[in-house]
Scaffold this active site. Structure first.
Site, PDB file in Angstrom:
ATOM      1  N   SER A  80      39.102   5.519  16.461  1.00  0.00           N
ATOM      2  CA  SER A  80      39.077   5.350  17.911  1.00  0.00           C
ATOM      3  C   SER A  80      39.597   6.583  18.622  1.00  0.00           C
ATOM      4  O   SER A  80      40.653   7.117  18.274  1.00  0.00           O
ATOM      5  CB  SER A  80      39.916   4.134  18.326  1.00  0.00           C
ATOM      6  OG  SER A  80      39.950   4.017  19.729  1.00  0.00           O
ATOM      7  N   ASP A  81      38.848   7.032  19.618  1.00  0.00           N
ATOM      8  CA  ASP A  81      39.331   8.070  20.507  1.00  0.00           C
ATOM      9  C   ASP A  81      40.519   7.505  21.293  1.00  0.00           C
ATOM     10  O   ASP A  81      40.610   6.295  21.529  1.00  0.00           O
ATOM     11  CB  ASP A  81      38.204   8.483  21.464  1.00  0.00           C
ATOM     12  CG  ASP A  81      38.629   9.577  22.418  1.00  0.00           C
ATOM     13  OD1 ASP A  81      39.228  10.550  21.954  1.00  0.00           O
ATOM     14  OD2 ASP A  81      38.367   9.435  23.622  1.00  0.00           O
ATOM     15  N   LYS A  82      41.449   8.362  21.695  1.00  0.00           N
ATOM     16  CA  LYS A  82      42.635   7.901  22.424  1.00  0.00           C
ATOM     17  C   LYS A  82      42.406   7.877  23.931  1.00  0.00           C
ATOM     18  O   LYS A  82      42.453   6.824  24.566  1.00  0.00           O
ATOM     19  CB  LYS A  82      43.844   8.788  22.103  1.00  0.00           C
ATOM     20  CG  LYS A  82      45.116   8.350  22.859  1.00  0.00           C
ATOM     21  CD  LYS A  82      46.240   9.357  22.687  1.00  0.00           C
ATOM     22  CE  LYS A  82      46.030  10.592  23.534  1.00  0.00           C
ATOM     23  NZ  LYS A  82      46.227  10.328  24.988  1.00  0.00           N
ATOM     24  N   THR A  83      42.167   9.053  24.493  1.00  0.00           N
ATOM     25  CA  THR A  83      42.113   9.181  25.947  1.00  0.00           C
ATOM     26  C   THR A  83      40.933   8.418  26.522  1.00  0.00           C
ATOM     27  O   THR A  83      39.784   8.684  26.195  1.00  0.00           O
ATOM     28  CB  THR A  83      42.020  10.666  26.342  1.00  0.00           C
ATOM     29  OG1 THR A  83      43.087  11.376  25.729  1.00  0.00           O
ATOM     30  CG2 THR A  83      42.083  10.826  27.841  1.00  0.00           C
TER      31      THR A  83
END
Length: 852
Positions: free
Chosen positions: A322-325
């Site tokens: 999963s990407d964070k931002t």
């Protein structure tokens, strides 16, 4: 010339290497020469002709089998069969072409991200040109609102604040000074600067992402499974058909010596029709319809499926990257409680910070003004009628913003906020105050927080009082932690991937309950690493890590690729251009709400609700859909084995054809067309990822197929025994071979659908989840048609109703036997063939479970 060749050397060396005078720019002749050498500043595209794409949809084992069936039907003049089979071919091809169009939109979206025009210096004059005409060495000017037209090094001007979040994942615009890099496709938020072009087209940072997107993509596991199943059925059907032909030809030539053209055509006709019946004509259609209905169900949960195969892949996912931002976090700077220095009232600190802010100025000002405590402070300011006389916005040189304010009594004071060190220097603070500020900054830095210092002067700037330090952070979404826990409960591990700093990543991981083993990609991955073939040591690191920080698009792509090499089924979530390569390479790419066009185009699933809350639901629904597909596969393989082996073995060993050609065609239609309603069936979602485990699937299908063959062959032998004794004809209502063929027709049609009740569940067939009403109605209607055909003699010779009853009693007994066999096969294949415990538990399973 690539970006990596001239991203680090001093600016003077870069200008020298590019042979350009920043005051004059390139000459028109030199620019034309370089354009011919490097090509246009555009992402290369490869157009595949529509006809090539269309023909590609008619290849593969299952497609070849269906096409052979259509050709046989056409040659034999069976137009109804030909229209149905050909219609299924067209339906599948159209559906796949639509998916392909949606999936390949990623490259087009990336191209749209390039700036259409640019201000460029040529022959000493500034002109506006198409961005595609830029070449390395061009001098360009960029300012507020511009899309950066190529990869640049800044050569003149004070500063530029550039938003590159969609490229690198950084949550705030980055201040750029002389010599700094600006990436193609990023957006200028503040300032105006001149720069030299160092890379264009596919050599840019964005171009590298586009190349990865164009080359990315994993073959669907469902496609592999269909190819394997098709190959198995082709091989089985071919071997059995050849055996039957050999025996029949031997009997005609050697035994009876009456071989002729008519005999050859009869054998060919029967073999071809048998092959048609054995081909799972509806398999691709059942797969497509089941996935399409699953996509409709997911859309109600705010998940839009753009590639149907993604549903099948999502069911087997065991790692979610999963990407964070913007995905796990809100991508919205938020103010935490102020840390006091020389002030004691947090409301005063926030009021001064608010007075030194302007709405819409930048993300930091918006964060200050939107904080809940600031809202109260602004209400106080409104009541007391503070008035901002002058406002100086944030300046990257002084690193602070300042406002001159008049309070209700007419007293004027100065309010400022900015970088902590800049405020300390401005206030000329003593060591004790400076140490307090530095201590707060260090503590916040360990958690990945940004820090702003706030100060006030009541004497026109001669003396300043540092009120406190404001913590700024990008908070996790409210549902992120719950979503991660729900996904983990379904057997899926989660790895966080971000372009932000390692400290920020670790703090976010702590808040979300993820592991703290966060690797820094830039330090962990070799600079010259091939993202398609990462070293074994890097793959080991990727498997162990809980997350990655400071990643670039090629790093995200390499992470997904490495995990796939180790046999993992990987889902990737993201929202930016930097996520597009990994989204397309992943087995299931998921674009979150608000994603860029490039991310949506590369993804197979697009979320329309913020965050990842729908992911857990999507995983559960995809596993139900997968169970429907595997149920049909087991049923169809088992039934095909039954039909083929029965006809061939009875012809070889008994010299009797149990079915006529007409019966085979009608039976194939009655078996396949109504069975498409399995797409509506009720199924359970397992607690672990589900995959195409072919040995297990073929073991269950083979066991049920063998038992069904015994069932069919047993009924055939009983029928032949009855025919051999005239005294039994009246009792059973069976008088000749034609009636026995009708009996076998009824058994295969009705028994085939009863077999589906066993194949659709791993447990006892009477246990929940029970079949959906739609499926039961379809099965009931098919049974009714088969019974009426046999009772009234439609298409097939009529048999007495009493005989129909005997056949049904025989099938119901076998339904219980097959149900028990299915339980035994599941327990044996999962737990080991030698385990007595599995057989003991199987024998103790009640046939008719009571409701709780």
């Amino acid at each position: 010339m690539s970006l990596t060749d001239i991203e680090a050397p001093p600016l003077a060396d870069v200008l020298s290497t590019l042979s350009v005078d920043p005051a004059q720019g390139l000459s028109a002749e030199e620019a034309a020469s370089r354009l011919a050498q490097h090509g246009p500043n555009a992402l290369p595209g490869k157009t595949v002709p529509f006809l090539t794409k269309l023909l590609g949809r008619f290849t593969g084992p299952i497609a070849y089998m269906i096409e052979a069936a259509a050709l046989v039907s056409l040659l034999l003049g069976r137009w109804e069969d030909f229209i149905i089979i050909f219609g299924l071919l067209i339906f599948n091809a159209a559906l796949e072409l639509w998916q392909d169009r949606k999936a390949n939109a990623a490259l087009a979206a990336l191209k749209e991200g390039l700036a259409p025009q640019a201000r460029v210096l040529r022959d000493g004059s500034w002109t506006t040109r198409e961005a595609r005409e830029l070449v390395p060495g061009d001098i360009v000017r960029i300012r507020l609102g511009d899309i950066v037209p190529a990869d640049l090094r800044l050569t003149a001007g004070d500063f530029a604040s550039i938003d590159q979040a969609s490229l690198t994942g950084e949550s705030l615009p980055v201040s750029k000074g002389l010599g700094d890099l600006a990436y193609s496709g990023s957006i200028v938020r503040q300032g105006e600067v001149e720069a030299v072009v160092i890379a264009t087209g596919s050599d840019t940072f964005l171009g590298r992402a586009a190349r990865l997107v164009a080359g990315a993509g994993a073959e669907s596991h469902a496609q592999k499974a269909m190819f394997q199943i098709g190959n198995i059925l082709i091989a089985t059907a071919t071997v059995l058909a050849l055996a039957m032909v050999a025996v029949q030809v031997y009997r005609d030539i050697v035994v009876s010596s009456t071989w002729g053209l008519a005999d050859a055509l009869d054998i060919l006709q029967f073999v071809l029709i048998l092959l048609v019946a054995s081909i799972p004509v509806a398999m691709p259609a059942v797969f497509s319809i089941t996935l399409a209905l699953g996509a409709l169900a997911l859309s109600k949960d705010k998940a839009i499926v753009s590639r149907l195969s993604s549903i099948d892949e999502l069911a087997g996912v065991n790692i979610l990257c999963s990407d964070k931002t913007g995905t796990l976090t809100k991508n919205q700077l938020t103010l935490d409680i102020p840390l006091p220095v020389q002030g004691t009232d947090p409301a005063e600190t926030l009021l001064i910070a608010a007075l030194a802010s302007r709405p819409g100025s930048d993300a930091i000002d918006d964060a200050v003004l939107s904080a809940s405590l600031v809202t109260e402070a602004r209400a106080t300011e409104t009541r007391n009628r503070h008035r901002v006389v002058t406002f100086t916005p944030f300046d990257p040189v002084s690193k602070r913003a300042q406002a001159e304010v008049k309070d209700p009594e007419g007293r004027v004071f100065l309010a400022t906020k900015g970088a902590p060190q800049a405020i300390v220097d401005l206030a000329q603070a003593g060591s004790e105050v400076a140490q307090a500020v530095n201590r707060h900054v260090a503590e916040l830095g360990k958690k990945g927080y940004r820090a702003l210092a706030v100060a006030r002067s009541d004497d026109g700037g001669t003396a300043w009082r540092i009120l406190g330090v404001l913590p700024l952070f990008d908070p996790p979404r409210d549902d992120s932690r719950r979503t991660i826990e729900a996904v983990r409960a379904r057997g899926v591990s989660v790895k966080m991937i971000t372009g932000d700093d390692t400290a920020i990543a670790r703090e976010t991981a702590r808040q979300l309950g993820l592991g703290m083993n966060i690797a820094t990609a830039a330090e962990s991955f070799p600079r010259d690493m091939d993202p398609d073939n990462p070293p074994a040591a890097v793959i080991d690191l990727i498997e162990r890590a809980d997350g990655f920080a400071r990643v670039f698009p090629e790093h995200k792509y390499a992470i997904v690729k490495a995990l796939q090499k180790r046999g993992h089924v990987v889902a990737m979530t993201g929202d930016g251009v930097n996520d597009a390569p990994a989204l397309k390479q992943a087995d299931c790419g998921v674009a979150v709400s608000g994603a860029t066009d490039a991310a949506r185009g590369a993804a197979g699933v697009i979320l329309t609700a913020p965050g990842l809350s729908v992911i857990a639901k999507a995983i559960e629904e995809s596993r139900r859909i997968f169970m429907r597909i595997t149920s049909y596969t087991i049923y169809r393989v088992a039934l095909t084995m039954d039909i083929m082996a029965l006809v061939v073995l009875s012809t070889i060993f008994l010299g009797f054809q149990p079915l006529t050609a007409v019966m085979i065609v009608v039976m194939s239609l009655l078996d396949d067309i109504p069975i498409m309603t399995i797409a509506y069936d009720r199924t359970s979602a397992g607690p672990e990822p589900t995959r195409w485990r072919m040995p297990h699937l073929m073991g269950v299908a083979g066991g049920l197929g063998l038992a069904s063959l015994i069932q069919s062959f047993g009924l055939l032998l009983i029928g032949m025994e009855v025919l051999s004794d005239p005294t039994r004809h009246a009792a059973f209502g069976l008088t000749d071979a034609a009636h026995l063929q009708t009996v076998m027709f009824l058994q295969l049609v009705a028994g085939g659908h009863l077999l589906l009740l066993v194949a659709r569940t791993k447990g006892w067939f009477l246990s929940p989840p029970h079949p959906a009403p739609t499926l039961l109605v379809a099965i009931g209607a098919t049974q009714a048609v088969a019974v009426l055909m046999c009772g009234f003699g439609w298409v097939v010779p009529a048999i007495p109703w009493s005989l129909i009853g005997w056949v049904w009693l025989y099938m119901l007994v076998w339904l219980v036997i097959l149900g028990g066999l299915r339980l035994g096969l599941e327990k044996a294949l999962v737990g080991g063939l030698g385990s007595w415990r599995h057989y003991r538990d199987w024998l103790r399973t009640p046939l008719f479970p009571t409701r709780p």
